[in-house]
Design an enzyme around this catalytic site. Structure first.
Site, PDB file in Angstrom:
ATOM      1  N   HIS A 217      20.437 -17.079 -56.216  1.00 13.59           N
ATOM      2  CA  HIS A 217      19.870 -15.747 -56.023  1.00 13.59           C
ATOM      3  C   HIS A 217      20.489 -15.088 -54.812  1.00 13.59           C
ATOM      4  O   HIS A 217      19.894 -14.218 -54.194  1.00 13.59           O
ATOM      5  CB  HIS A 217      18.355 -15.835 -55.864  1.00 13.59           C
ATOM      6  CG  HIS A 217      17.745 -16.507 -57.037  1.00 13.59           C
ATOM      7  ND1 HIS A 217      17.378 -17.823 -57.021  1.00 13.59           N
ATOM      8  CD2 HIS A 217      17.518 -16.063 -58.281  1.00 13.59           C
ATOM      9  CE1 HIS A 217      16.924 -18.151 -58.214  1.00 13.59           C
ATOM     10  NE2 HIS A 217      16.998 -17.106 -58.987  1.00 13.59           N
ATOM     11  N   GLY A 398      10.673  -6.089 -51.276  1.00 14.78           N
ATOM     12  CA  GLY A 398      10.307  -4.674 -51.352  1.00 14.78           C
ATOM     13  C   GLY A 398      10.271  -4.187 -52.791  1.00 14.78           C
ATOM     14  O   GLY A 398       9.302  -3.572 -53.240  1.00 14.78           O
ATOM     15  N   ARG A 399      11.310  -4.524 -53.518  1.00 14.96           N
ATOM     16  CA  ARG A 399      11.397  -4.109 -54.911  1.00 14.96           C
ATOM     17  C   ARG A 399      10.221  -4.662 -55.727  1.00 14.96           C
ATOM     18  O   ARG A 399       9.586  -3.973 -56.522  1.00 14.96           O
ATOM     19  CB  ARG A 399      12.714  -4.619 -55.497  1.00 14.96           C
ATOM     20  CG  ARG A 399      12.941  -4.251 -56.933  1.00 14.96           C
ATOM     21  CD  ARG A 399      14.347  -4.626 -57.349  1.00 14.96           C
ATOM     22  NE  ARG A 399      15.322  -3.788 -56.673  1.00 14.96           N
ATOM     23  CZ  ARG A 399      16.353  -3.202 -57.294  1.00 14.96           C
ATOM     24  NH1 ARG A 399      16.527  -3.378 -58.586  1.00 14.96           N
ATOM     25  NH2 ARG A 399      17.195  -2.469 -56.622  1.00 14.96           N
ATOM     26  N   GLY A 400       9.922  -5.959 -55.519  1.00  9.78           N
ATOM     27  CA  GLY A 400       8.829  -6.598 -56.260  1.00  9.78           C
ATOM     28  C   GLY A 400       7.490  -5.945 -55.953  1.00  9.78           C
ATOM     29  O   GLY A 400       6.694  -5.687 -56.860  1.00  9.78           O
TER      30      GLY A 400
END
Ligand code: ADP
Ligand code: MG
Length: 580
Positions: A217, A398-400
């Site tokens: 990842h 942040g995206r999650g």
């Protein structure tokens, strides 16, 4: 760099749609992922792989006879939800049980685990086989904590072939666990990978450097070092993996030299030219080695070396035929399906019906506002939280949180329109958060919010005691799923101080609004203090040293959100009847 995309948020979904169309003879798209086009003539164990997107051909590329029965497909680098895993398993199950197999990441472990509980409760025997091959991610004495990387491929292959041969669930699981225990991988990265739509890579390595021990990842390497010649690199990889030689006496190896996404096959062959003779000199026979891209990491440049020490039965299933979109081996024995099988009936999602009191409805309106505030706050904090997570984690926090809170807000407003009380509204919001956020924090927030809603109920406007108990239910659920303790450098380090502080202030009779403010202040300072901790849970753990000096992203976002929602949760609701 990803150049071909529309809305970056739709990238994973659109890639899956295109993949299923291009390979419609072999795979069929279902809610949550994809399954084989043809159902087996006889019941067989369903081997289901999965994880985030961005790793093609892992995981959907290996669906087909001799390999996987289905793949659960999450967003880029984020775990699919429990709901997705459940739905793919239902579609792939043919009556002989289900085994989920995936790399060891907290989000995946929790989501596949929750789906397994649900399937088992419905009478479908379900097992989980975790892959832990990455020798750089924990010491041999903590091998069960290691991440799963390209070794996934060998473990999935063995299980897929065993299931195809008609072995029962216990045998497939036993073989999978054995393959995992005899599979070791070391990886190295030369440059970072970039999310579709992002203008910066997840991490950078200085020109001429490599990061040894990368995760798939984009987690930075354990240490960076000068990029050696191909010969030196080959020697280093072989030396490190052979240092983990298991006590088994096998002299036969399955070998994978895997490219991470933008390393050319020719480069891999140059590396192989060093690796293969070294392994042979060490007395090994190389059984059907693979040199190519099997588990990638978007466009990361890098390579990994995987060895599996084969015994007789592992070799039998490693070499067995397989026929999948991305991988074929001796597949003469399989009929390529030409007709489209009947689409399996997927369970209709029934719309929930709500019965709530007027008091709970007016409090539900405040809960909805709390979710609006949360979603707005997280949207403006996305980059800050992402940067914080990129230091030792994978940069997606942040995206999650944005995806999760937006889905929660949307589900809550639908539930409100349909008459939900406060508890049901928050439970529905939690389910949507868990389904859409991806990542560890998404599962935990989603499950926590549901528990909060269940404690709150739909009957009354909560008293301060009930509100404090609901926060405690949120914390208990997250603790039981994530098993993190105070000091592990997770969101628990902000959440537990919040819950205790709120309880204490409420018990001593502090006005609710003040009590919440005080608890939020305690959570905020506790979150800041996590900067001094080394992470003991989650993706940042292998890079504990890099994390020192930076607060935990999950604790930071939790403290921010709890501080912001206080006014909505603590205001005395105006009963609908008396509101004008
Ligand atoms: P992922 O780690 O899957 O990429 P996120 O980046 O969204 O997920 O969230 C990371 C945060 O999740 C961490 O900062 C930490 O606060 C929290 N976390 C990770 N593991 C656990 C756990 N076992 N229990 C509680 N919180 C956890
Ligand atoms: Mg993360």
């Amino acid at each position: 760099m990803t150049r071909i995309f529309n809305d970056p948020a739709d990238f994973a979904d659109e890639a899956l749609a295109g993949f299923c169309d291009a390979h419609s003879g072999l795979v069929r798209r279902v809610e949550g992922g994809a399954v084989r086009r043809s159902r087996p003539a006889m019941p067989k164990v369903a081997v289901i792989t999965g994880g985030g997107s961005g790793h093609y051909p892992a995981f959907a590329g290996i669906i087909g006879p001799g390999f996987a029965d289905g793949a659960v497909v999450g967003n880029i680098f984020t775990s699919p939800s429990a709901q997705q895993a459940y739905s793919v398993a239902k579609a792939a199950n043919s009556g002989a049980g289900v085994v989920f197999t995936y790399g060891n990441y907290a989000g995946d472990v929790m989501n596949f685990g929750m789906a397994s509980e649900r399937l088992t409760a419905e009478g479908i025997p379900t097992e989980n086989v975790l892959v832990t091959d990455d020798i750089a991610s924990a010491s041999p004495s903590q091998a069960e904590k290691r991440r799963g990387i390209a070794g996934d491929f060998v473990v999935f292959k063995v299980m897929g072939a065993a299931a195809e041969a008609g072995l029962d669930l216990d045998s497939v699981v036993r073989l999978g666990r054995k393959a995992n225990s005899l599979t070791k991988t070391i990886g190295t990265a030369f440059s970072g990978c970039t999310f579709p739509g992002a203008d910066q890579p997840l991490f950078r390595l200085p020109e001429g450097q490599m990061g040894l021990g990368l995760g798939i990842h984009g987690e930075p390497g354990l240490f960076d070092t000068e990029l050696p010649s191909a010969v030196e690199l080959g020697k280093e990889l072989v030396r490190r993996v052979l240092a983990e030689t298991p006590s088994s006496t096998s002299k036969r190896l399955a070998v994978i030299l895997n490219g991470l996404g933008s390393t050319k096959h020719e480069e891999l062959f140059v590396l192989w030219r060093t690796i293969a003779p070294l392994l042979r000199e060490a007395g090994y026979t190389l059984v059907m080695p693979e040199v190519g891209e099997l588990v990638t990491s978007l466009d990361m440049a890098g390579a990994s070396l995987t060895l599996t020490w084969l015994d007789e039965e592992l070799e039998q299933y490693w070499t067995a035929p397989a026929l999948t979109p991305a991988y074929r081996r001796g597949a003469g024995g399989f009929d390529v399906p030409t007709s489209t099988a009947t689409e399996a009936e997927l369970e209709a999602v029934t719309a929930a019906e709500y019965s709530s009191t007027e008091n709970s409805r007016s409090y539900a309106a405040q809960c909805l506002k709390a979710l609006d505030t949360t979603a707005a706050l997280l949207r403006t904090s996305e980059a800050m939280l992402g940067d914080m997570d990129a230091i030792a984690g994978d940069g997606d926090h942040g995206r999650g949180m944005v995806r999760g809170s937006a889905a929660a807000q949307h589900a809550a407003s639908l539930a409100f329109e349909r008459g939900a009380g406060a508890g049901s509204l928050l439970a529905a919001a939690g389910d949507a958060w868990a389904d859409k956020a991806g990542g560890t924090s998404g599962v935990l927030w989603g499950a926590g919010l549901r528990a909060f809603g269940e404690r709150l109920g739909d009957a009354e406007t909560p008293t301060p005691d009930v509100l404090a108990e609901s926060v405690r239910a949120f914390a208990d659920r997250i603790a039981s799923l994530g098993k993190a303790e105070i000091g592990d450098k997770t969101m628990m380090d902000a959440l537990l101080p919040f819950a205790s502080s709120l309880e204490e202030h409420v018990a001593s009779g502090t006005h609710l609004e003040q009590a919440w403010l005080a608890a939020a202040a305690d959570a905020t300072s506790a979150a800041a203090s996590t900067a001094g901790l080394r992470p003991l849970k989650g993706r940042a753990r292998p890079l504990a040293e890099k994390s020192l000096g930076t607060p935990d992203p999950g604790a930071t976002s939790l403290a921010m959100v709890f501080a912001a929602v206080g006014p909505h949760f603590t205001a005395v609701p105006v009963p609908a009847a008396a509101s004008n």
